[in-house]
Design an enzyme around this catalytic site. Structure first.
Site, PDB file in Angstrom:
ATOM      1  N   GLY A  41      -1.099 -12.518 -11.400  1.00 33.87           N
ATOM      2  CA  GLY A  41      -1.531 -11.122 -10.788  1.00 33.87           C
ATOM      3  C   GLY A  41      -0.371 -10.217 -10.927  1.00 33.87           C
ATOM      4  O   GLY A  41      -0.771  -9.147 -10.937  1.00 33.87           O
ATOM      5  N   CYS A  44       1.035  -6.135  -8.969  1.00 36.01           N
ATOM      6  CA  CYS A  44      -0.238  -5.437  -8.813  1.00 36.01           C
ATOM      7  C   CYS A  44      -1.089  -6.237  -7.561  1.00 36.01           C
ATOM      8  O   CYS A  44      -1.564  -5.582  -6.536  1.00 36.01           O
ATOM      9  CB  CYS A  44      -0.859  -4.964  -9.985  1.00 36.01           C
ATOM     10  SG  CYS A  44      -2.310  -4.433  -9.708  1.00 36.01           S
ATOM     11  N   LYS A  53      -4.090  -1.233  -1.020  1.00 34.34           N
ATOM     12  CA  LYS A  53      -5.634  -0.339  -0.922  1.00 34.34           C
ATOM     13  C   LYS A  53      -6.541  -1.426   0.026  1.00 34.34           C
ATOM     14  O   LYS A  53      -7.470  -0.823   0.356  1.00 34.34           O
ATOM     15  CB  LYS A  53      -6.132  -0.692  -2.608  1.00 34.34           C
ATOM     16  CG  LYS A  53      -5.328   0.025  -3.568  1.00 34.34           C
ATOM     17  CD  LYS A  53      -4.594   1.377  -3.037  1.00 34.34           C
ATOM     18  CE  LYS A  53      -3.493   1.857  -3.794  1.00 34.34           C
ATOM     19  NZ  LYS A  53      -2.291   1.257  -4.000  1.00 34.34           N
ATOM     20  N   GLY A 193       9.645   9.384  -1.008  1.00 35.70           N
ATOM     21  CA  GLY A 193       8.335  10.325  -0.717  1.00 35.70           C
ATOM     22  C   GLY A 193       7.332  10.271  -2.015  1.00 35.70           C
ATOM     23  O   GLY A 193       6.506  11.120  -2.246  1.00 35.70           O
ATOM     24  N   ALA A 195       4.545   7.738  -4.334  1.00 38.09           N
ATOM     25  CA  ALA A 195       3.421   6.999  -4.117  1.00 38.09           C
ATOM     26  C   ALA A 195       3.240   5.636  -3.118  1.00 38.09           C
ATOM     27  O   ALA A 195       2.804   5.528  -2.158  1.00 38.09           O
ATOM     28  CB  ALA A 195       2.774   6.307  -5.521  1.00 38.09           C
ATOM     29  N   GLU A 215      12.960  12.173   1.591  1.00 32.35           N
ATOM     30  CA  GLU A 215      12.851  12.428   0.064  1.00 32.35           C
ATOM     31  C   GLU A 215      13.958  13.093  -0.301  1.00 32.35           C
ATOM     32  O   GLU A 215      14.455  14.101   0.135  1.00 32.35           O
ATOM     33  CB  GLU A 215      11.565  12.827  -0.365  1.00 32.35           C
ATOM     34  CG  GLU A 215      11.414  13.127  -1.885  1.00 32.35           C
ATOM     35  CD  GLU A 215      11.978  12.015  -2.746  1.00 32.35           C
ATOM     36  OE1 GLU A 215      12.721  12.256  -3.653  1.00 32.35           O
ATOM     37  OE2 GLU A 215      11.125  10.964  -2.520  1.00 32.35           O
ATOM     38  N   GLY A 283      12.209   3.510  -5.665  1.00 30.42           N
ATOM     39  CA  GLY A 283      11.576   3.229  -7.220  1.00 30.42           C
ATOM     40  C   GLY A 283      11.666   1.716  -7.281  1.00 30.42           C
ATOM     41  O   GLY A 283      11.685   0.986  -6.566  1.00 30.42           O
ATOM     42  N   HIS A 459     -25.499  17.568  -7.700  1.00 28.57           N
ATOM     43  CA  HIS A 459     -25.285  18.494  -6.266  1.00 28.57           C
ATOM     44  C   HIS A 459     -26.030  17.755  -5.178  1.00 28.57           C
ATOM     45  O   HIS A 459     -26.942  17.231  -5.154  1.00 28.57           O
ATOM     46  CB  HIS A 459     -25.757  19.599  -6.405  1.00 28.57           C
ATOM     47  CG  HIS A 459     -26.009  20.630  -5.143  1.00 28.57           C
ATOM     48  ND1 HIS A 459     -24.609  21.180  -4.773  1.00 28.57           N
ATOM     49  CD2 HIS A 459     -26.623  20.804  -4.369  1.00 28.57           C
ATOM     50  CE1 HIS A 459     -24.740  21.767  -3.636  1.00 28.57           C
ATOM     51  NE2 HIS A 459     -25.937  21.795  -3.253  1.00 28.57           N
TER      52      HIS A 459
END
Length: 477
Positions: A41, A44, A53, A193, A195, A215, A283, A459
């Protein structure tokens, strides 16, 4: 030493790219081995996209209810149980990892747990060898040698560090360590700063942690449209975050010991900040060290990014996909590259690799979505883009949730959509629609305003904000 087993294809790394390549190759009838050292995996599933998440999803009610409190429609307090959230996260990740292993083995793919390195290269049409080292069995290191016809390197990336900026595992943590804490820090300095930094800051802010974000570039989300960074700064500043942009960090260290340990950040101008913990999110670097790809003729650049040609080849019969080649550090980019690499290796395609329009998101209660290039990127390559936009305050669904900060911007070139950027609550759900708009459903040509007029947008939906942006006047960027 003669290889113990020979496979048509060996894949190093069991993340999104490696596992996709293994499934696709096996489906074509190839004998396949997948060698993974850090848990099937990849980053991720185990240390990145999925656990982050899950934690954001588990706490998503908090910012929404805080909005309702401000609107005088609700009152009360939510308390989250972080140890319980961590247990749920760990169970989910473990179960998903086990399910992936079962699927791989059911597809006839040999899975080796260990670290793979190149022992010898191909000579003409002679198969090369791959030595799989550091395979632990009953506490004993064993070495297995495997012959291969095609090698796919999908070893991913790891958190980056720099002189004076390195995680120490005490008060200065990388994203992997911070994802496992069972007690929310009273205060948190986030260095970076982008993701990762923004998502982790968002989560811990929901738990009551005081956030300071630093940042070095001039704005938050520095790779995104400048207006996105401005919007993020305004919203997070109103929520009490301390935000420092355009300032260089000289050092980030742990001071004190035991229960008194805390993080100290020093800017180049001498000012210092302190917090209970610090997250280093500056990073990623490629996980290519020690594989021995240079012996096959591959070129590594910078910190070890594997250089690839137009067909994702690092050397004859050797492909490098996903984070390790440095093209796009996203799980779905690795998946897309894997599909191509297997097709090319099997002579199912002779065309060069084309990533098309790449979707990307930053998650949280304020999300960022982008597909295709920004205005700045297009101008830098000689185009004269135009833009049209809509604001979420005019969207009924945004109004219903009380989350009206943000906008959708569409970038046009010669009357066709080339890129879409959005910031606001829930805009990640628009990313696939945006990819279709900018990619023309696989034609490579973005939609025109006339094309959009032939589609019925339901809508009320957030999608209508995209429709409104397409219908808005196009103006020079």
């Amino acid at each position: 030493m003669t290889p113990s087993t020979r496979y048509d294809m060996i894949i190093l790394g069991g993340g999104p790219g490696g596992s996709r390549a293994a499934f696709d190759a096996a489906a074509r009838g190839l004998s396949v081995a997948l060698v993974d050292r850090d848990g099937l995996g990849g980053t991720c599933l185990n240390r990145g996209c999925i656990p982050t998440k899950l934690l954001l999803g588990a706490t998503a009610a908090q910012p929404l209810l805080e909005t309702q409190k401000k609107l005088k429609g609700a009152d009360g307090h939510i308390a989250f149980d972080l140890p319980a959230l961590q247990q749920r996260k760990d169970r989910y990740v473990k179960g998903t990892r086990q399910a992936l292993e079962k699927r791989l083995k059911a597809a006839g793919i040999a899975v080796y747990a260990g670290e793979g390195r190149v022992a010898s290269g191909r000579q003409g049409d002679t198969d090369g060898e791959l030595a799989v080292v550091s395979v632990q069995t009953d506490g004993t290191t064993q070495e297995t040698r495997l012959g291969w016809g095609t090698l796919i390197v999908a070893t991913g990336s790891t958190p980056a560090s720099f002189p004076g900026l390195a995680a120490d595992g005490v008060a200065v943590l990388d994203s992997t360590a911070l994802l496992d804490v069972t007690e929310a820090p009273e205060s948190l300095i986030v260095v970076g700063g982008g993701a990762i930094g923004l998502e982790m800051a968002d989560f811990f802010s929901r738990l009551g942690t005081r956030i300071t974000i630093v940042e070095g570039m001039g704005r938050l989300a520095p790779t995104e449209d400048a207006e996105v960074g401005d919007t993020l700064r305004k919203v997070y500043a109103r929520e009490g975050w301390a935000i420092h942009t355009g300032r260089k960090v000289a050092a980030l260290v742990t001071a004190g010991e035991g229960t008194d340990a805390h993080a100290v950040l020093r800017f180049e101008d001498g000012e210092e900040l302190t917090a209970s913990k610090a997250l280093l999110a500056v990073g990623r670097r490629p996980a290519s060290a020690g594989i021995g790809l240079e012996a096959l003729g591959a070129t590594l650049r910078g910190p070890g990014w594997v250089q690839t040609d137009d067909c994702l080849r690092a050397a004859p019969h050797v492909y490098a996909i996903g984070d390790v080649n440095g093209r796009t550090l996203l799980a779905h980019a690795a998946d897309h590259q894997a599909r191509y690499a297997v097709r090319h290796a099997c002579a199912d395609t002779a065309t060069t690799y084309d990533a098309g329009v790449m979707p990307a998101c930053i998650y949280g209660h304020l999300e960022v979505m982008r597909v295709g290039p920004t205005v700045e990127e297009l101008k830098n390559t000689g185009f004269s883009p135009q833009v049209s936009r809509s604001t979420l305050i005019a969207n009924p669904i945004a109004q219903a949730y009380g989350t009206t900060q943000g906008f959708i911007k569409i970038v046009w070139v010669d009357g066709r959509i080339r890129g879409v950027t959005a910031v606001g609550h829930g805009v990640s759900h628009l990313v696939t629609l945006a990819a279709v708009l900018a990619g023309g459903s696989g034609t490579g040509q973005g939609w025109t305003a006339h094309d959009a007029g032939n589609v019925i947008f339901a809508h009320p939906t957030l999608d209508e904000a995209m429709e409104a942006a397409m219908e808005a006047p196009q103006e020079p960027a």
